[in-house]
Design an enzyme around this catalytic site. Structure first.
Site: not given
Ligand code: NAD
Length: 523
Positions: A242, A276
């Site tokens: 997502e 999002c």
């Molecule tokens: P992010 O990708 O920075 O982090 C998301 C999660 O992934 C965190 O828990 C982080 O610690 C983890 N993570 C980071 N690097 C990783 C790796 N190499 N391996 C495994 N896990 C890792 O995103 P964010 O800043 O927390 O969230 C914002 C983003 O999420 C925006 O782009 C938003 O659009 C998206 N989002 C999408 C939805 C949806 O349902 N489509 C919903 C909410 C947020």
């Protein structure tokens, strides 16, 4: 071993984004911690699957009851860690989870029970088929900070009711809300090892992907999602992704300007634009453009920006400095390329480091970053269009495809246009709220991700489909087995004609040729 020790020694800090106060520091779970959590989850999952879906539904009912009782406490915990107004925490987080539980309580038994598969093929009529939805085992969930409760909780409830154990790696920015979720689930009789939280940063998330989980549900940015998909491919780990969005809102020439501008303002600024599904691009028919902008500016200027715990607040702080810098860079780029700032356009430092004034931009173009990259902040960029075809083309001119909305007094026209959007969901005359419709699948296309959460499709992601076929004549050899001889080929050609030849006569002739097959004695 040395690496494990280093990871275990790392810490994350949960910080109130409105005040900068450190709420709590937590040690990151290291590789060994994650591995142990998954091992414990696997052991506990067997008994959890064994108790059956009805008893798991009863646990969900208890969870729903406890969450309802603690709704305000949970909402305030969300506000302290993520900044949004308490009213928003109640509507977009607590309500969403209560209703997701309601959906699963009402539907999980029906959706998860075995399903008969009738056989249409004449050759296999003496068999009975059945579909089983078996839990994967241990589902890993990696979640973001922007909806720190509703995202992991809705995914967790679906995984649990289907009989899986869950290991959740919440965002490093919002671990405390995840611990509240764990405490509610454990108090509701979910065994401790069936739902575990491994706090930590990206490295902890990476450790979860490399552990022995059976499926991963990831919500976060496109960049991380791609890294995760590559890591998952190494061992063919099934994933739901997502990811980000750049959702367009189309205001057609027959739209109600007052209603549509209220929607644009709420849709762009809810959770300080860090949603999002938020309105990231707004396209308005030229005939309504100036009136729409005027109405958006008036409404934006009436918004109260402040601390989420203050009852007057409409728009809270952003999560952290990095996110603010992205917003500033997008606004600066837009202005440099000719956009007009009609409201906002700068930080509100007198409130604190993380506040940004809700911003309305006019005359934006697709050459600007604000219309191409996810901004994830309180900015509403508005652009005029001449006709529906152009509007759809602009809406689809994006690497993202999460959701879209179309605004018109003519619902049929809106629904017709909805079919032309490249998006996982399209709302006619509403924005964002599809996330709260528990029956609706949530997920995107293009760079916005793979798979679905929520609703029937979200529940189906939590089970592996197994097909069981049972033969009604266990003492009978199958006519298609060995001992072919030349007769069999003729008989089979007749059998095929009997079923598929055009017209009655050739079918009857085929039946006569096939008849001998019944007397066939395979080896
Ligand atoms: P992010 O990708 O920075 O982090 C998301 C999660 O992934 C965190 O828990 C982080 O610690 C983890 N993570 C980071 N690097 C990783 C790796 N190499 N391996 C495994 N896990 C890792 O995103 P964010 O800043 O927390 O969230 C914002 C983003 O999420 C925006 O782009 C938003 O659009 C998206 N989002 C999408 C939805 C949806 O349902 N489509 C919903 C909410 C947020």
């Amino acid at each position: 071993m040395a690496t494990n020790l280093q990871i275990a020694a790392r810490k994350i800090a949960s910080v109130n984004p409105a005040t900068g106060e450190v709420l709590r520091e937590l040690e990151c779970a290291g590789e060994a911690d994650v591995r142990d959590a998954v091992t414990r989850a696997r052991v506990a999952q067997a008994a959890w699957a064994e108790i059956g879906v009805r008893r798991r539904i009863a646990v969900l009912r208890e969870f729903q009851h406890r969450l309802h009782e603690k709704k305000s406490e949970i909402a305030e915990a969300i506000t302290r860690e993520a900044g949004k107004p308490v009213a928003e925490a109640l509507t977009t987080e607590v309500l969403v989870v209560l209703d997701a539980a309601r959906f699963l309580i009402e539907n999980a038994y029906r959706l998860l029970r075995d399903e008969p598969v009738p056989h249409g093929n004449l050759a296999t009529r003496l068999k009975r088929g059945r579909l089983l939805g078996e839990p994967y085992g241990v589902v890993g969930i990696i979640s973001p900070w922007n909806y720190p409760f509703s995202i992991p909780a809705t995914e967790t409830l679906a995984a649990l009711v289907a009989g899986n154990a869950v290991v959740l790696k919440p965002s490093e920015l919002t671990p405390l809300v995840a611990l509240e979720l764990a405490s509610l689930l454990h108090q509701s009789a979910v065994p401790h090892d069936v739902f575990q939280v491994v706090p930590g940063d990206g490295a902890t998330g990476a450790a979860l992907i490399h552990s022995q989980i059976d499926k991963l549900v990831f919500t976060g940015s496109v960049a991380t999602g791609k890294r995760i998909a590559a890591a998952a491919a190494e061992r063919l780990l099934p994933v739901v992704l997502e990811l980000g969005g750049k959702d367009p809102m189309l205001v057609l020439d027959d739209a109600d300007v007052d209603v549509a501008s209220s929607a644009a303002v709420w849709g762009a600024f809810v959770n300080a634009g860090q949603t999002c599904l938020s309105v990231e691009r707004c396209y308005v028919h030229r005939s309504l453009y100036e009136a729409f902008l005027k109405s958006c500016v008036e409404k934006t200027e009436r918004l109260c920006v402040g601390h989420g715990l203050d009852g007057e607040t409409d728009v809270g702080p952003m999560i952290h400095e990095r996110q603010l810098q992205i917003v500033e860079a997008h606004v600066q780029d837009a202005v440099a390329r000719g956009a007009r700032v009609l409201a906002g356009g700068q930080r509100l430092r007198e409130l604190g480091e993380n506040f940004y004034v809700p911003t309305v931009l006019a005359d934006v173009t697709h050459e600007m970053r604000i219309m191409r990259e996810e901004t994830f902040g309180p900015v509403l960029p508005v652009m005029a269009f001449e006709n529906d075809d152009e509007a759809v083309r602009l809406a689809n001119d994006s690497e993202y495809g999460l959701a879209a909305s179309v605004w018109t007094r003519n619902r049929a026209r809106g629904e017709r246009l909805a079919r032309r959007f490249q998006a996982g969901a399209v709302m006619v005359n509403d924005v964002v709220s599809c996330f709260g419709i528990s029956e609706a699948p949530h997920g995107g296309m293009k760079a916005s991700g793979l798979g679905r959460t929520h609703g029937r499709f979200g529940l189906e992601e939590m089970v592996r489909v197994k097909y069981v076929d049972s033969d009604l004549m266990p003492g009978m050899k199958k006519i298609w087995w060995y001992g072919y001889g030349e007769k069999f080929a003729r008989q089979m050609a007749g059998f095929l004609d009997m079923q598929f030849a055009p017209g009655l006569r050739p079918r009857l002739r085929g039946a006569l040729r096939a008849a001998g097959v019944i007397r066939r004695k395979p080896l």
